[in-house]
Design a protein around this motif. Structure first.
Motif, PDB file in Angstrom:
ATOM      1  N   UNK A 100      -4.702  -5.467   9.379  1.00  0.00           N
ATOM      2  CA  UNK A 100      -3.502  -5.653  10.196  1.00  0.00           C
ATOM      3  C   UNK A 100      -2.779  -4.313  10.335  1.00  0.00           C
ATOM      4  N   UNK A 101      -2.321  -4.013  11.557  1.00  0.00           N
ATOM      5  CA  UNK A 101      -1.716  -2.702  11.796  1.00  0.00           C
ATOM      6  C   UNK A 101      -0.338  -2.783  12.448  1.00  0.00           C
ATOM      7  N   UNK A 102       0.089  -3.982  12.850  1.00  0.00           N
ATOM      8  CA  UNK A 102       1.448  -4.188  13.346  1.00  0.00           C
ATOM      9  C   UNK A 102       2.198  -4.981  12.282  1.00  0.00           C
ATOM     10  N   UNK A 103       3.070  -4.298  11.560  1.00  0.00           N
ATOM     11  CA  UNK A 103       3.624  -4.861  10.332  1.00  0.00           C
ATOM     12  C   UNK A 103       5.139  -4.728  10.279  1.00  0.00           C
ATOM     13  N   UNK A 104       5.754  -5.652   9.563  1.00  0.00           N
ATOM     14  CA  UNK A 104       7.154  -5.533   9.166  1.00  0.00           C
ATOM     15  C   UNK A 104       7.168  -5.332   7.660  1.00  0.00           C
ATOM     16  N   UNK A 105       7.516  -4.132   7.231  1.00  0.00           N
ATOM     17  CA  UNK A 105       7.638  -3.854   5.802  1.00  0.00           C
ATOM     18  C   UNK A 105       9.012  -4.321   5.339  1.00  0.00           C
ATOM     19  N   UNK A 106       9.031  -5.265   4.412  1.00  0.00           N
ATOM     20  CA  UNK A 106      10.277  -5.810   3.864  1.00  0.00           C
ATOM     21  C   UNK A 106      10.353  -5.417   2.392  1.00  0.00           C
ATOM     22  N   UNK A 107      11.270  -4.517   2.086  1.00  0.00           N
ATOM     23  CA  UNK A 107      11.372  -3.927   0.745  1.00  0.00           C
ATOM     24  C   UNK A 107      12.709  -4.322   0.135  1.00  0.00           C
ATOM     25  N   UNK A 108      12.669  -5.253  -0.810  1.00  0.00           N
ATOM     26  CA  UNK A 108      13.891  -5.727  -1.461  1.00  0.00           C
ATOM     27  C   UNK A 108      13.821  -5.401  -2.942  1.00  0.00           C
ATOM     28  N   UNK A 109      14.707  -4.537  -3.371  1.00  0.00           N
ATOM     29  CA  UNK A 109      14.746  -4.144  -4.768  1.00  0.00           C
ATOM     30  C   UNK A 109      15.956  -4.719  -5.469  1.00  0.00           C
ATOM     31  N   UNK A 110      16.424  -3.997  -6.475  1.00  0.00           N
ATOM     32  CA  UNK A 110      17.547  -4.488  -7.248  1.00  0.00           C
ATOM     33  C   UNK A 110      18.890  -4.218  -6.615  1.00  0.00           C
ATOM     34  N   UNK A 111      18.953  -3.249  -5.681  1.00  0.00           N
ATOM     35  CA  UNK A 111      20.234  -2.835  -5.125  1.00  0.00           C
ATOM     36  C   UNK A 111      20.356  -3.124  -3.638  1.00  0.00           C
ATOM     37  N   UNK A 112      19.309  -2.845  -2.856  1.00  0.00           N
ATOM     38  CA  UNK A 112      19.359  -3.047  -1.414  1.00  0.00           C
ATOM     39  C   UNK A 112      18.046  -3.644  -0.923  1.00  0.00           C
ATOM     40  N   UNK A 113      18.050  -4.048   0.338  1.00  0.00           N
ATOM     41  CA  UNK A 113      16.825  -4.474   1.024  1.00  0.00           C
ATOM     42  C   UNK A 113      16.725  -3.694   2.324  1.00  0.00           C
ATOM     43  N   UNK A 114      15.523  -3.224   2.630  1.00  0.00           N
ATOM     44  CA  UNK A 114      15.308  -2.439   3.840  1.00  0.00           C
ATOM     45  C   UNK A 114      14.093  -2.976   4.578  1.00  0.00           C
ATOM     46  N   UNK A 115      14.062  -2.717   5.882  1.00  0.00           N
ATOM     47  CA  UNK A 115      12.935  -3.147   6.704  1.00  0.00           C
ATOM     48  C   UNK A 115      12.494  -2.002   7.593  1.00  0.00           C
ATOM     49  N   UNK A 167       4.904   3.615   3.566  1.00  0.00           N
ATOM     50  CA  UNK A 167       3.539   4.139   3.450  1.00  0.00           C
ATOM     51  C   UNK A 167       2.642   3.142   2.713  1.00  0.00           C
ATOM     52  N   UNK A 168       3.196   2.478   1.702  1.00  0.00           N
ATOM     53  CA  UNK A 168       2.421   1.465   0.980  1.00  0.00           C
ATOM     54  C   UNK A 168       2.066   0.299   1.898  1.00  0.00           C
ATOM     55  N   UNK A 169       3.011  -0.116   2.738  1.00  0.00           N
ATOM     56  CA  UNK A 169       2.739  -1.219   3.663  1.00  0.00           C
ATOM     57  C   UNK A 169       1.608  -0.867   4.621  1.00  0.00           C
ATOM     58  N   UNK A 170       1.558   0.394   5.054  1.00  0.00           N
ATOM     59  CA  UNK A 170       0.460   0.845   5.916  1.00  0.00           C
ATOM     60  C   UNK A 170      -0.878   0.675   5.197  1.00  0.00           C
ATOM     61  N   UNK A 171      -0.920   1.054   3.918  1.00  0.00           N
ATOM     62  CA  UNK A 171      -2.151   0.929   3.137  1.00  0.00           C
ATOM     63  C   UNK A 171      -2.565  -0.533   2.993  1.00  0.00           C
ATOM     64  N   UNK A 172      -1.622  -1.379   2.604  1.00  0.00           N
ATOM     65  CA  UNK A 172      -1.946  -2.789   2.382  1.00  0.00           C
ATOM     66  C   UNK A 172      -2.336  -3.486   3.680  1.00  0.00           C
ATOM     67  N   UNK A 173      -1.637  -3.156   4.760  1.00  0.00           N
ATOM     68  CA  UNK A 173      -2.006  -3.736   6.042  1.00  0.00           C
ATOM     69  C   UNK A 173      -3.394  -3.302   6.469  1.00  0.00           C
ATOM     70  N   UNK A 174      -3.716  -2.028   6.198  1.00  0.00           N
ATOM     71  CA  UNK A 174      -5.020  -1.502   6.585  1.00  0.00           C
ATOM     72  C   UNK A 174      -6.171  -2.213   5.906  1.00  0.00           C
ATOM     73  N   UNK A 175      -6.037  -2.498   4.599  1.00  0.00           N
ATOM     74  CA  UNK A 175      -7.143  -3.155   3.892  1.00  0.00           C
ATOM     75  C   UNK A 175      -7.298  -4.612   4.326  1.00  0.00           C
ATOM     76  N   UNK A 176      -6.260  -5.171   4.947  1.00  0.00           N
ATOM     77  CA  UNK A 176      -6.347  -6.547   5.443  1.00  0.00           C
ATOM     78  C   UNK A 176      -6.582  -6.601   6.948  1.00  0.00           C
TER      79      UNK A 176
END
Length: 696
Positions: free
Chosen positions: A281-296, A270-279
């Protein structure tokens, strides 16, 4: 006084807290270590800290929105309660028979997921419905007393009730629940007709058992949070984020705990949608890498791809079919690799392997100085110069670089006969290469070219690896937001209050009983309106969307088709066939010459999306904003064995104003994350203060 909303995201390593001052249009954030023994403790500590830090009264808090890994962790680590299953006579072993599908055809010793409800805790009861919900064999309710007594004697605390075809007629399941309330009131009960009213005996049984397994511990967890907020004099409702990125009030979440298995990562999308919207861009790959796992997650036309099913607690992390199937609406995310705390070791082939196990927050990476002994991705990033020992978390946490060097030397470099830097680079390249491959395959499986998407890297470790990952996938543009390290908590603040219902009513499109379907969708809509209204949404702001899971007759898998309410009211089969074929063609590139059929009807009832866009469009963290486009210093950074260490300028993220341009190599630091800009990359700050990164 100004009203504020607070978003809290619990990860495997860190708990992120973001405060949104609605009137000022500003956000503030903080990050603290997760408390694995009791995750609610970090939540309350984080809320208390951020309110005190900014002198905000608890009574000014308008909402607390929370995402949690509690449900997922309970399933993965098998830390729920002892659970029993009551099912139709003859169906006791559905959980073990499954689909009789092997995720590895050639493994003679294949390991399948162990059912949550062991066989001794699975009971059969006499009853039978046909596929239309008509009673073939009446319910023998007198058998239930002995079943309940046997469960209580073996310390079963929660019961899943999953009867054949109960999604068409829940009467027998409801009768069992009512009787259990009389004879065993201490038992928690989950009904398949409530949890997952959809076709598919194995998936429905698995989902209902998983819901029952986590229900008591999740209920206690939510009660602790609600009580803790009340003790702090925060009188607003606690809201929680579901796996599909939607938000509900805590009592609704407690009714459907299995819906929160992907809670935190969904908010990141949902955050990626917001950030893409203000820039723009609407076709996005959200890459979320934290301390334990990474998800896309792939986002098309400003909407994250969603799925009607999900899999959790896999025996083998990346082997589809090796986990427990869950029939719930979820954002379609793929776990694509390891996180900052993932452990690196030498495998049996003498190669560097990263993950799947993680050091988490306790003991954490070796450099945390908390008695960790196994080298991790974070240790490697510190040695390579990507992280600074004295500025981690804005200087609030010192990292022990010498300990990281020693761990990688003894565990990897010396056994492999290479330098510490080459070993650290090997860790970095291994984890990044694995993630690039997994994300590309995920896109191919969806029939999409990943190179046409723009990447939005979030999470504490996402910006560190983002450019290297993009280069490997052929992505030429990245949108790097301010506050990327706490983006999931920001996404929670921007998530609308919403709930999705699904109900199976299978029929060929040319034989649908439209009066029955209109009644069914009206009932689901009324339930949704009540849930959303009770969460604080005014009636005029409520919207309703309809959809159907459809396929051609004879097929085994469905695609979702958006349906207009008017088509349901008028029984416009031609219009529904047209949207189904458009959805089918988009997915498979063609249509078939067979009649379509409807499997499941879906109704989504929503409130408006909170106006968070203004708060992240140029005014975020204004208390830290200053004009400082000159580097605040430099340090040696490793960009590969060919170039070795390169003295690289370090910039303060908060001092970069719109239109500022940077060339790689550069390092851009903020409190929650660090962005690595390698050689051959350039960055420019846009009007929303996102860093727009391009390859030369």
């Amino acid at each position: 006084m100004s009203k504020v909303r607070i978003g809290v995201d619990i990860g495997g390593t860190f708990t992120d807290v973001v405060l949104w001052d609605i009137d000022a249009g500003e956000t503030r954030n903080t990050k603290l270590l997760t408390t694995p023994d009791d995750p609610s403790r970090a939540v309350m500590d984080g809320i208390r800290h951020i309110l005190n830090e900014h002198s905000i009264a608890p009574t000014d808090v308008e909402a607390v929105i929370h995402g949690t890994t509690l449900v997922a962790n309970a399933l993965i680590e098998r830390k729920g309660v002892k659970t029993g299953l009551i099912t139709t006579r003859g169906f006791r072993d559905v959980l073990e028979i499954g689909r009789e599908w092997r995720y590895d055809l050639f493994d003679l010793a294949i390991e399948m997921p162990t059912p949550i409800a062991e066989r001794a805790a699975r009971a059969e009861i006499t009853e039978r419905l046909d596929a239309d919900g008509n009673v073939l064999t009446p319910l023998a309710l007198d058998e239930l007393d002995d079943i309940a007594a046997a469960f209580q004697a073996t310390d079963v605390q929660s019961i899943a009730v999953c009867l054949l075809h109960a999604y068409r007629n829940p009467a027998h399941e409801l009768a069992i629940k009512n009787r259990l309330a009389e004879i065993a009131p201490d038992l928690s009960v989950s009904l398949s007709s409530v949890v997952s009213a959809e076709m598919g005996e194995y998936e429905r049984s698995s989902t209902t058992v998983a819901d029952a397994y986590v229900h008591p511990i999740f209920k206690r967890y939510v009660e602790r949070l609600v009580d803790g907020l009340a003790e702090m004099a925060i009188g607003c409702d606690l809201l929680l984020v579901l796996s599909d990125g939607r938000t509900v009030r805590h009592d609704t979440a407690t009714e459907f705990p299995i819906r929160l298995v992907q809670s935190g990562p969904a908010a990141g999308a949902q955050a990626a949608v917001l950030y893409g919207g203000v820039s723009g861009e609407h076709d996005l790959l959200c890459f979320d890498m934290g301390g334990t796992t990474a998800k896309a997650c792939l986002i098309e036309h400003g909407e994250p791809q969603r799925s009607a099913s999900f899999e959790v607690a896999r025996v083998f992390r990346f082997a589809e079919g090796s986990g427990l199937p869950l029939q719930i609406p979820a954002i379609d995310m793929i776990e694509i690799g390891a996180g900052g705390g993932s452990i690196a070791r030498i495998d049996r082939l003498g190669l560097i392997q990263v993950g799947p196990d993680s050091a988490g927050s306790d003991p954490g990476p070796v450099c945390y100085g908390k008695a960790g002994t196994e080298p991790t991705v974070t240790d490697a990033d510190l040695i390579l110069g990507y992280l600074d020992a004295d500025s981690f978390l804005g200087g609030a946490m010192h990292l022990d670089k010498s300990a990281a060097i020693e761990a990688i030397r003894t565990k990897l470099a010396d056994p492999l006969g290479i330098s510490v830097e080459d070993a650290a680079w090997g860790i970095h390249e291994t984890v990044t290469g694995n993630m690039a491959q997994a994300a590309a395959i995920h896109a191919i499986e969806k029939g999409l070219n990943i190179a046409r998407f723009k990447m939005v890297p979030i999470g504490g470790a996402g910006p560190v690896h983002a450019c290297s990952l993009a280069q490997k996938m052929g992505i030429d543009r990245l949108i790097c937001p301010l506050g990327a390290g706490v983006a999931s908590a920001i996404g929670m603040l921007g998530s609308p209050i919403s709930f999705e219902f699904a109900q199976t009513n299978m029929a060929r499109l040319d034989a649908v009983d439209w009066r029955e379907i209109a009644t069914l969708t009206d009932q689901l809509t009324d339930r949704g309106r009540e849930l959303v209204r009770n969460a604080g949404v005014s009636v005029p702001d409520i919207t309703v969307r309809y959809g159907a899971m459809m396929r051609y007759v004879g097929q085994g898998y469905e695609v979702e088709a958006p349906i207009e309410e008017s088509a349901i009211r008028t029984g416009d089969s031609a219009a529904i066939k047209a949207v189904f074929e458009a959805s089918y063609r988009q997915r498979f590139g063609r249509t078939e010459g067979m009649p379509p059929e409807v499997i499941t009807w879906r109704v989504v009832v929503s409130g408006p999306r909170p106006p968070l866009l203004d708060a992240i469009s140029g005014t975020e963290n204004t208390s830290r904003t200053f004009d400082a486009t000159q580097a605040k210093g430099s340090r040696a950074v490793w960009f590969g064995s060919d170039s070795g260490f390169i003295e690289t300028p370090v910039f303060d993220r908060y001092g970069l104003q719109p239109a500022t341009k940077l060339d790689g190599p550069s390092i851009i630091e903020e409190v929650e994350s660090t962005l690595i800009l390698p050689p051959d990359f350039t960055a420019e700050v846009d009007s929303a203060r996102n860093l727009i990164i391009s390859t030369e």
